[in-house]
Design a protein around this motif. Structure first.
Motif, mmCIF file in Angstrom:
data_model
loop_
_atom_site.group_PDB
_atom_site.id
_atom_site.type_symbol
_atom_site.label_atom_id
_atom_site.label_comp_id
_atom_site.label_asym_id
_atom_site.label_seq_id
_atom_site.Cartn_x
_atom_site.Cartn_y
_atom_site.Cartn_z
ATOM 1 N N ILE A 118 -13.066 49.011 -1.458
ATOM 2 C CA ILE A 118 -11.751 49.802 -1.770
ATOM 3 C C ILE A 118 -10.841 48.547 -2.065
ATOM 4 C CG2 ILE A 118 -9.851 50.849 -0.781
ATOM 5 C CD1 ILE A 118 -11.738 52.040 1.242
ATOM 6 N N GLY A 119 -10.363 48.589 -3.198
ATOM 7 C CA GLY A 119 -8.943 47.610 -3.766
ATOM 8 C C GLY A 119 -7.822 48.285 -3.535
ATOM 9 N N SER A 120 -6.935 47.372 -2.796
ATOM 10 C CA SER A 120 -5.799 48.020 -2.215
ATOM 11 C C SER A 120 -4.813 47.111 -2.464
ATOM 12 C CB SER A 120 -5.819 48.318 -0.810
ATOM 13 O OG SER A 120 -5.625 47.142 0.040
ATOM 14 N N ASP A 121 -3.372 47.465 -1.878
ATOM 15 C CA ASP A 121 -2.107 46.503 -2.051
ATOM 16 C C ASP A 121 -2.232 45.529 -0.950
ATOM 17 O OD1 ASP A 121 -1.704 48.518 -0.112
ATOM 18 O OD2 ASP A 121 0.613 48.280 -0.275
ATOM 19 N N ASN A 122 -3.071 45.769 0.020
ATOM 20 C CA ASN A 122 -3.518 44.726 1.137
ATOM 21 C C ASN A 122 -4.721 44.091 1.299
ATOM 22 O OD1 ASN A 122 -2.138 43.514 3.307
ATOM 23 N ND2 ASN A 122 -2.722 45.011 4.849
ATOM 24 N N GLY A 123 -5.244 43.973 0.231
ATOM 25 C CA GLY A 123 -6.718 43.171 0.309
ATOM 26 C C GLY A 123 -7.698 44.114 0.015
ATOM 27 N N LEU A 124 -8.947 43.535 -0.117
ATOM 28 C CA LEU A 124 -10.209 44.339 -0.444
ATOM 29 C C LEU A 124 -11.006 44.902 0.983
ATOM 30 C CD1 LEU A 124 -12.571 44.800 -2.398
ATOM 31 C CD2 LEU A 124 -13.499 42.748 -1.552
ATOM 32 N N PHE A 125 -11.214 46.197 1.209
ATOM 33 C CA PHE A 125 -11.644 46.758 2.223
ATOM 34 C C PHE A 125 -13.148 46.972 1.922
ATOM 35 C CE2 PHE A 125 -7.261 47.253 3.066
ATOM 36 C CZ PHE A 125 -7.326 47.054 4.379
ATOM 37 N N ARG A 126 -14.126 46.813 3.047
ATOM 38 C CA ARG A 126 -15.608 47.364 2.813
ATOM 39 C C ARG A 126 -15.362 48.356 4.079
ATOM 40 N NH1 ARG A 126 -20.683 44.355 5.463
ATOM 41 N NH2 ARG A 126 -19.647 45.502 7.124
ATOM 42 N N PHE A 127 -16.172 49.498 3.838
ATOM 43 C CA PHE A 127 -16.307 50.829 4.537
ATOM 44 C C PHE A 127 -17.602 51.217 4.668
ATOM 45 C CE2 PHE A 127 -15.930 55.622 5.532
ATOM 46 C CZ PHE A 127 -15.300 55.356 6.678
ATOM 47 N N ASP A 128 -18.183 51.092 5.917
ATOM 48 C CA ASP A 128 -19.677 51.334 6.140
ATOM 49 C C ASP A 128 -19.806 52.806 6.661
ATOM 50 O OD1 ASP A 128 -18.685 51.406 8.754
ATOM 51 O OD2 ASP A 128 -19.646 49.516 9.348
ATOM 52 N N GLY A 129 -18.820 53.689 6.547
ATOM 53 C CA GLY A 129 -18.794 55.115 7.004
ATOM 54 C C GLY A 129 -18.098 55.290 8.303
ATOM 55 N N LYS A 130 -18.116 54.119 8.926
ATOM 56 C CA LYS A 130 -17.508 54.234 10.431
ATOM 57 C C LYS A 130 -16.303 53.235 10.507
ATOM 58 C CE LYS A 130 -18.552 53.832 15.217
ATOM 59 N NZ LYS A 130 -19.449 53.308 16.157
ATOM 60 N N ASP A 131 -16.307 51.902 10.034
ATOM 61 C CA ASP A 131 -15.384 51.165 10.320
ATOM 62 C C ASP A 131 -15.092 50.470 8.823
ATOM 63 O OD1 ASP A 131 -15.396 51.124 13.365
ATOM 64 O OD2 ASP A 131 -17.287 50.142 13.295
ATOM 65 N N PHE A 132 -13.821 49.873 8.933
ATOM 66 C CA PHE A 132 -13.385 48.907 7.813
ATOM 67 C C PHE A 132 -13.158 47.624 7.989
ATOM 68 C CE2 PHE A 132 -11.457 53.366 7.206
ATOM 69 C CZ PHE A 132 -11.686 53.622 5.978
ATOM 70 N N LYS A 133 -13.782 46.865 7.039
ATOM 71 C CA LYS A 133 -13.651 45.272 7.213
ATOM 72 C C LYS A 133 -12.534 44.862 5.971
ATOM 73 C CE LYS A 133 -14.865 40.895 7.402
ATOM 74 N NZ LYS A 133 -14.068 39.864 7.861
ATOM 75 N N GLN A 134 -11.701 44.047 6.337
ATOM 76 C CA GLN A 134 -10.678 43.673 5.308
ATOM 77 C C GLN A 134 -10.747 42.360 5.023
ATOM 78 O OE1 GLN A 134 -6.577 44.029 7.013
ATOM 79 N NE2 GLN A 134 -5.844 43.677 5.090
ATOM 80 N N TYR A 135 -10.777 42.026 3.919
ATOM 81 C CA TYR A 135 -10.421 40.539 3.154
ATOM 82 C C TYR A 135 -9.353 40.528 2.622
ATOM 83 C CZ TYR A 135 -15.674 40.976 3.608
ATOM 84 O OH TYR A 135 -16.932 41.249 4.324
ATOM 85 N N GLY A 136 -8.524 39.244 3.010
ATOM 86 C CA GLY A 136 -7.281 39.213 2.752
ATOM 87 C C GLY A 136 -6.837 37.695 2.300
ATOM 88 N N LYS A 137 -5.778 37.049 2.689
ATOM 89 C CA LYS A 137 -5.545 35.878 2.423
ATOM 90 C C LYS A 137 -6.463 35.028 3.450
ATOM 91 C CE LYS A 137 -1.213 35.941 0.053
ATOM 92 N NZ LYS A 137 -0.827 35.349 -0.854
ATOM 93 N N ALA A 138 -6.357 35.423 4.800
ATOM 94 C CA ALA A 138 -7.132 34.557 5.694
ATOM 95 C C ALA A 138 -8.600 34.372 5.096
ATOM 96 C CB ALA A 138 -7.241 35.469 7.181
#
Length: 198
Positions: free
Chosen positions: A28-48
């Motif tokens: 998922i491309g969003s206004d707060n980074g890239l997210f990966r969704f595995d069907g249960k949890d979201f993993k966020q990729y951002g500035k960190a």
């Protein structure tokens, strides 16, 4: 239908782009980074995690497990093995796409990026490297909107809305063909098949 929000780990106001990879993950491309969704949890990729810009307009999962990342300000990057890698040709690429978001055509692990108006180059991304192929089409006083690039024929399809023509330009031969269409708005395209309203 299931609704996901910040409480579920999707802490963004806007989602711009969704893609599913070959392993079933949703990106998922969003206004707060890239997210990966595995069907249960979201993993966020951002500035960190190394993203220069967290407004992610587009993301393209590739068969080699890379995720090509296209932020709003065209600070191109890709994700490989959980690590964000920023492309070192960003300044060169950004100058080509200033003021617009490039169109992307995918062929396996290869991506073709090109401008939406009077493109001068087609950039080919593959395995962390970028090459360019010049578009030597003479634009003169024409304003052409890019419809699609067909990598199999190396035809670039452009719309000249002022005249109601579709211009087909072949990058190998340099030949240009014109097809007149009734005036209307482009709805969608796939390869050399176009749907036009009106």
């Amino acid at each position: 239908m299931v609704h996901y929000s910040e409480a579920d780990g999707l802490n963004s106001s806007y989602t711009y782009h969704l893609r599913q990879d070959q392993n079933g993950f949703i990106w998922i491309g969003s206004d707060n980074g890239l997210f990966r969704f595995d069907g249960k949890d979201f993993k966020q990729y951002g500035k960190a995690e190394g993203l220069k810009n967290i407004d992610i307009i587009s993301c393209e999962p590739l068969p080699n497990n890379e995720i090509f990342i296209l932020p709003f300000l065209n600070d191109f990057a890709y994700l490989k093995n959980g690590r964000v890698i920023n492309l070192d040709l960003n300044d060169h690429l950004k100058n080509q796409f200033s003021g617009s978001i490039p169109k992307i055509t995918r062929n396996g692990n290869r991506l073709y990026l090109y401008g939406t108006q009077n493109p001068r180059n087609i950039f080919i991304y593959e395995n962390g490297k970028v090459k360019k192929t010049p578009v030597l089409l003479e634009y003169k006083n024409r304003k052409l909107s890019t419809l699609q690039y067909d990598f199999s024929t190396q035809n670039l399809y452009l719309n000249e809305s002022a005249t109601g023509k579709v211009i087909i330009y072949n990058l190998i031969s340099g030949q240009e063909k014109e097809i007149r269409i009734d005036k209307g708005n482009m709805i969608c395209e796939k390869g050399d098949f176009f749907c036009i309203s009106g």
